[in-house]
Design an enzyme around this catalytic site. Structure first.
Site, PDB file in Angstrom:
ATOM      1  N   THR A  15       0.797  -1.170  -0.065  1.00 17.72           N
ATOM      2  CA  THR A  15      -0.128  -0.121  -0.014  1.00 17.72           C
ATOM      3  C   THR A  15       0.758   1.156  -0.036  1.00 17.72           C
ATOM      4  OG1 THR A  15      -1.605  -1.266   1.445  1.00 17.72           O
ATOM      5  CG2 THR A  15      -1.900   1.246   1.302  1.00 17.72           C
ATOM      6  N   ASP A  59       1.833  -7.185  -3.923  1.00 22.92           N
ATOM      7  CA  ASP A  59       1.201  -7.355  -2.565  1.00 22.92           C
ATOM      8  C   ASP A  59       1.846  -8.341  -1.819  1.00 22.92           C
ATOM      9  OD1 ASP A  59      -2.037  -6.755  -1.656  1.00 22.92           O
ATOM     10  OD2 ASP A  59      -0.912  -8.358  -0.758  1.00 22.92           O
ATOM     11  N   SER A  60       1.900  -7.915  -0.502  1.00 21.06           N
ATOM     12  CA  SER A  60       2.663  -8.851   0.400  1.00 21.06           C
ATOM     13  C   SER A  60       2.299 -10.121   0.570  1.00 21.06           C
ATOM     14  CB  SER A  60       3.225  -8.169   1.420  1.00 21.06           C
ATOM     15  OG  SER A  60       2.267  -8.370   2.356  1.00 21.06           O
ATOM     16  N   THR A 279       3.602 -21.358  21.252  1.00 19.76           N
ATOM     17  CA  THR A 279       2.509 -20.909  21.715  1.00 19.76           C
ATOM     18  C   THR A 279       1.432 -20.524  20.933  1.00 19.76           C
ATOM     19  OG1 THR A 279       1.095 -20.211  23.646  1.00 19.76           O
ATOM     20  CG2 THR A 279       3.228 -18.984  23.170  1.00 19.76           C
ATOM     21  N   CYS A 281      -0.600 -18.419  22.144  1.00 22.45           N
ATOM     22  CA  CYS A 281      -0.885 -16.879  22.927  1.00 22.45           C
ATOM     23  C   CYS A 281      -0.156 -16.000  22.093  1.00 22.45           C
ATOM     24  CB  CYS A 281      -0.360 -17.035  24.488  1.00 22.45           C
ATOM     25  SG  CYS A 281      -1.307 -18.330  25.226  1.00 22.45           S
TER      26      CYS A 281
HETATM   27  N1  ASP Z   1      -2.351  -6.004   1.287  1.00 21.75           N
HETATM   28  C1  ASP Z   1      -1.098  -5.060   1.192  1.00 21.75           C
HETATM   29  C2  ASP Z   1       0.025  -5.763   1.333  1.00 21.75           C
HETATM   30  O1  ASP Z   1       0.482  -6.347   2.370  1.00 21.75           O
HETATM   31  C3  ASP Z   1      -1.281  -4.328   2.858  1.00 21.75           C
HETATM   32  C4  ASP Z   1      -0.148  -3.468   3.054  1.00 21.75           C
HETATM   33  O2  ASP Z   1       0.367  -2.778   2.208  1.00 21.75           O
HETATM   34  O3  ASP Z   1      -0.297  -3.044   4.027  1.00 21.75           O
HETATM   35  O4  ASP Z   1       0.676  -5.717   0.387  1.00 21.75           O
END
Ligand code: ASP
Length: 345
Positions: A15, A59-60, A279, A281
Site C-alpha cells: 500500500t 502485494d505482500s 504457543t 498466545c
Molecule cells: N495488502 C497489503 C500488502 O500487504 C497491505 C499493506 O500494504 O499493508 O501488500
C-alpha cells in the site's frame, strides 16, 4: 565535515507505494524513481537517498522465498556502497519477510529497516510519510561514527521493533504491529529515543558478512484446537516431503496427551521431521514440562520454541533445515538466540 550517510530505499510493493488518481479515485502503483520529486520532505533529511524498486511491485500476500532472495541479493550487491537500507513491503506479511531476512544475513553491521503503511502515500490521512521519513532517519542515525542500529528492524507508527519479534495485530489501526516478548528499540515523539540497552551491539571484531539464500520450504504450521481429530493430524504429518512443523500449542506449550496424538508426533520425528512447539498466545513462553500435558513432548524430541513468534519460527525453521543438522544440533541452535529472536533462558 563528515559525509552524509547513503541510504538505499527498496520498494517491493504494498500500500505504501500507491497514490490516488484523483480523476478516477483508483489507487495505482507509484513510480519509485520519482520518490524525491513526489515527497520533497525527503530532501530535508541529512542523508543521500537512492531508490530501487521491484520491476513488478507485489502485494505482500504474494511474498515467497524467491522474493526473499531478491531482497537479500539487492542488499548484498549494495552493501558496501550504502550505510543503511529501508525496505518497503506490504504490512500483511512484513513480519515473516523481515524475520527471514534477519536469518539470511549474518554478521550484519548496518541497519535494515522494514516499513510500510496502512494508507497509501498519496492519501490525505496517510501514515506512510511518517513511517517512511522516520525509518530513513533511523537508518541514517549514527553515534561516534557507527550506526546506532545494526540489525533487521521494523518501524511502524512511532515504534521501532526488532523485526523477528513482531506480529501484525491489526488490519485497520495505524498501530498494526506488536512485539509482545521483547521491548521496543526506539520510540519516536518530539525526539527519536533509542533504547540502547535493548539494541543489538555487533562485536567489535569485523566479521565478514555471510549471506544465506538456501531455505527449505517443505514445512507447515499445525494449529491445535479442541476437537482436532487423529485423521486430520495423521494426514497433515504425512504430507509428501514434509521436513518441519511449527506446532501451535496452547498456553505454556501444552497439547493433548492422548496416545494417538503423541504417537503421530513420535512417528514424524522418527522420519526426521523437526517439530517446534510455539504457543498460540500472543505473549509468553513455551515451557515444556511445566504441565503434565507437555512433559512427553519434550521426551519424544519436540523442540521448544520458547518465546519465539510463529513468523520468526517459520523463518528459523526454513533456515536451520537448510543446514542439515542432527536432531541434537538442530534443537541446540533452535532453542538459542541467533539474531535476538528468542530469549536466552
Ligand atoms: N495488502 C497489503 C500488502 O500487504 C497491505 C499493506 O500494504 O499493508 O501488500
Amino acid at each position: 565535515m563528515s559525509k552524509k550517510p547513503n541510504i538505499l530505499l527498496v520498494y517491493t510493493g504494498g500500500t505504501i507505494g500507491m497514490i490516488k488518481d484523483y480523476k478516477t479515485n483508483a489507487l495505482k502503483a507509484f513510480d519509485f524513481s520519482q520518490i524525491l520529486e513526489k515527497i520533497p520532505e525527503l530532501e530535508q533529511l541529512n542523508c543521500v537517498i537512492k531508490s530501487i524498486s521491484f520491476d513488478v511491485p507485489i502485494d505482500s500476500s504474494n511474498m515467497n522465498t524467491l522474493y526473499y532472495k531478491d531482497i537479500v541479493s539487492i542488499i548484498e550487491d549494495n552493501y558496501h556502497d550504502f550505510d543503511g537500507f529501508v525496505i518497503l513491503t506490504g504490512s500483511d506479511t512484513m513480519s515473516y519477510t523481515s524475520s527471514a531476512i534477519s536469518f539470511m544475513i549474518e554478521n550484519l553491521q548496518k541497519p535494515i529497516i522494514f516499513t510500510g503503511s496502512q494508507l497509501p502515500i498519496g492519501d490525505l490521512r496517510t501514515d506512510a510519510k511518517e513511517n517512511l521519513i522516520t525509518s530513513i532517519e533511523i537508518a541514517s542515525a549514527r553515534k561516534e561514527g557507527k550506526p546506532i542500529i545494526s540489525e533487521v528492524c521494523l518501524y511502524f507508527e512511532y515504534k521501532l521493533y526488532r523485526a523477528n519479534r513482531t506480529t501484525k495485530i491489526n488490519a485497520e489501526q495505524f498501530e498494526a504491529f506488536a512485539s509482545m516478548n521483547y521491548p521496543n528499540l526506539a520510540e519516536s515523539g518530539v525526539y527519536l529515543n533509542f533504547r540502547d540497552h535493548y539494541i543489538y551491539k555487533p562485536s567489535e571484531e569485523r566479521k565478514e558478512l555471510i549471506i544465506r539464500k538456501n531455505l527449505v520450504t517443505d514445512i507447515l504450521i499445525l494449529k491445535l484446537f479442541p476437537g482436532i481429530t487423529e485423521k486430520v493430524v495423521k494426514s497433515i504429518l504425512n504430507t509428501v516431503d514434509l521436513k518441519g512443523v511449527i506446532l501451535e500449542s496452547y498456553g505454556a506449550g501444552n497439547a493433548p496427551d492422548e496416545v494417538w496424538f503423541l504417537n503421530l508426533l513420535k512417528e514424524a520425528i522418527s522420519k526426521d521431521i523437526r517439530i517446534i512447539n510455539v504457543t498460540q498466545c500472543s505473549g509468553g513462553n513455551v515451557i515444556q514440562g511445566h504441565y503434565e500435558t507437555s512433559i512427553e513432548l519434550k521426551q519424544i524430541g519436540v523442540v521448544s520454541g520458547k518465546d519465539i513468534t510463529t513468523e520468526s519460527a517459520v523463518a528459523k525453521l526454513m533456515y536451520l533445515l537448510s543446514e542439515n543438522l542432527t536432531l541434537d544440533k538442530f534443537t541446540y541452535y533452535f532453542e538459542k538466540p541467533l539474531r535476538g529472536e528468542i530469549s536466552d533462558k
